[in-house]
Design a protein around this motif. Structure first.
Motif, PDB file in Angstrom:
ATOM      1  N   GLU A  19      43.209  71.399  29.001  1.00 45.14           N
ATOM      2  CA  GLU A  19      43.324  72.425  27.980  1.00 45.14           C
ATOM      3  C   GLU A  19      44.115  73.697  28.322  1.00 45.14           C
ATOM      4  OE1 GLU A  19      39.819  71.488  24.977  1.00 45.14           O
ATOM      5  OE2 GLU A  19      39.372  72.825  26.650  1.00 45.14           O
ATOM      6  N   GLU A  22      47.951  72.751  28.940  1.00 38.73           N
ATOM      7  CA  GLU A  22      48.458  72.324  27.947  1.00 38.73           C
ATOM      8  C   GLU A  22      48.891  73.791  27.376  1.00 38.73           C
ATOM      9  OE1 GLU A  22      50.618  70.878  25.154  1.00 38.73           O
ATOM     10  OE2 GLU A  22      49.952  69.938  26.703  1.00 38.73           O
ATOM     11  N   ARG A  23      48.046  74.586  27.390  1.00 32.89           N
ATOM     12  CA  ARG A  23      48.476  76.260  26.635  1.00 32.89           C
ATOM     13  C   ARG A  23      49.498  76.573  27.394  1.00 32.89           C
ATOM     14  NH1 ARG A  23      44.242  78.882  23.648  1.00 32.89           N
ATOM     15  NH2 ARG A  23      43.130  77.316  22.455  1.00 32.89           N
ATOM     16  N   GLN A  26      52.549  74.947  26.387  1.00 30.99           N
ATOM     17  CA  GLN A  26      52.973  75.494  25.109  1.00 30.99           C
ATOM     18  C   GLN A  26      53.561  76.937  25.175  1.00 30.99           C
ATOM     19  OE1 GLN A  26      49.586  76.111  22.539  1.00 30.99           O
ATOM     20  NE2 GLN A  26      50.748  75.958  20.627  1.00 30.99           N
ATOM     21  N   GLU A  28      55.278  78.326  27.628  1.00 28.40           N
ATOM     22  CA  GLU A  28      56.514  78.054  28.200  1.00 28.40           C
ATOM     23  C   GLU A  28      57.472  77.788  27.045  1.00 28.40           C
ATOM     24  OE1 GLU A  28      59.738  78.349  30.732  1.00 28.40           O
ATOM     25  OE2 GLU A  28      58.131  79.213  30.705  1.00 28.40           O
ATOM     26  N   ARG A  29      57.078  76.663  26.438  1.00 22.49           N
ATOM     27  CA  ARG A  29      57.967  76.238  25.272  1.00 22.49           C
ATOM     28  C   ARG A  29      58.193  77.576  24.117  1.00 22.49           C
ATOM     29  NH1 ARG A  29      54.872  72.020  26.047  1.00 22.49           N
ATOM     30  NH2 ARG A  29      53.327  72.468  24.084  1.00 22.49           N
ATOM     31  N   CYS A  30      57.281  78.143  23.774  1.00 13.58           N
ATOM     32  CA  CYS A  30      57.287  79.255  22.977  1.00 13.58           C
ATOM     33  C   CYS A  30      58.546  80.373  23.596  1.00 13.58           C
ATOM     34  CB  CYS A  30      56.003  79.961  22.625  1.00 13.58           C
ATOM     35  SG  CYS A  30      55.012  79.018  21.586  1.00 13.58           S
TER      36      CYS A  30
END
Length: 186
Positions: A19, A22-23, A26, A28-30
């Motif tokens: 988890e 995954e954060r 996330q 990095e995508r943001c």
């Protein structure tokens, strides 16, 4: 405040390793999406502020932004000219210096008009904006042919390559397409 207190405040200390990773992905995508947003806003600011006979064109160099005594346009060869006084309010909105704002505008122009394949990868969030901006800055003074060479040779591998490869490809493009520039650098 300790690191543990910071993590507890976000509930991160309760996450399992999967988890947590995954954060991280996330986040990095943001971050990539936010950097892309800044670049797209910079492009639109340039579109809204084209250079005219009345406004003059923004240039880079010493002195006041927009009034520098040099002929280096904000964007590289093939980019549209931008109004001389467009960089200052853009930089103020970002809370950065005029020079920093001008560099972001220049990078956005170069990416959209001179490095389309790399720009496409940034827009797909496949390449971080900082890497694309490094390429834009390294190719800013190169000819269109040399820049197209860099775009073609780096676009597909920019996400996983480092700055050494970026510099190497730019040097190859300069030597092959801009031998005069290469001679000046030597």
């Amino acid at each position: 405040m300790t690191l543990t207190a910071t993590l507890t405040g976000f509930g991160l200390d309760e996450l399992e390793p999967g988890e947590l990773l995954e954060r991280v992905a996330q986040a990095e995508r943001c971050e990539r999406a936010a950097a892309l947003c800044k670049l797209e806003l910079a492009v639109q600011w340039c579109v809204l502020h084209p250079a005219t006979a009345e406004t003059g064109a923004a240039v880079r160099g010493a002195g006041l932004p927009g009034l520098a005594d040099c002929d280096e346009a904000l964007g590289g060869d093939g980019c549209p000219a931008v109004s001389a006084f467009a960089p200052e309010p853009f930089a103020a909105a970002l809370g950065v210096s005029s020079t920093t704002g001008m560099q972001l505008l220049a990078d956005a122009l170069d990416l959209t008009h001179r490095l389309p394949r790399i720009w496409q990868r940034v827009r797909a969030l496949e390449v971080p904006a900082w890497k694309a901006r490094r390429v834009a800055q390294a190719t800013h003074t190169l000819s269109r042919d040399a820049t197209a060479y860099v775009d073609a040779h780096l676009a597909d591998r920019l996400a996983s390559c480092g700055v050494v490869l970026i510099d190497r490809v730019v040097a190859q493009a300069t030597a092959h397409h801009d031998p005069e520039t290469q001679a000046e650098l030597a």
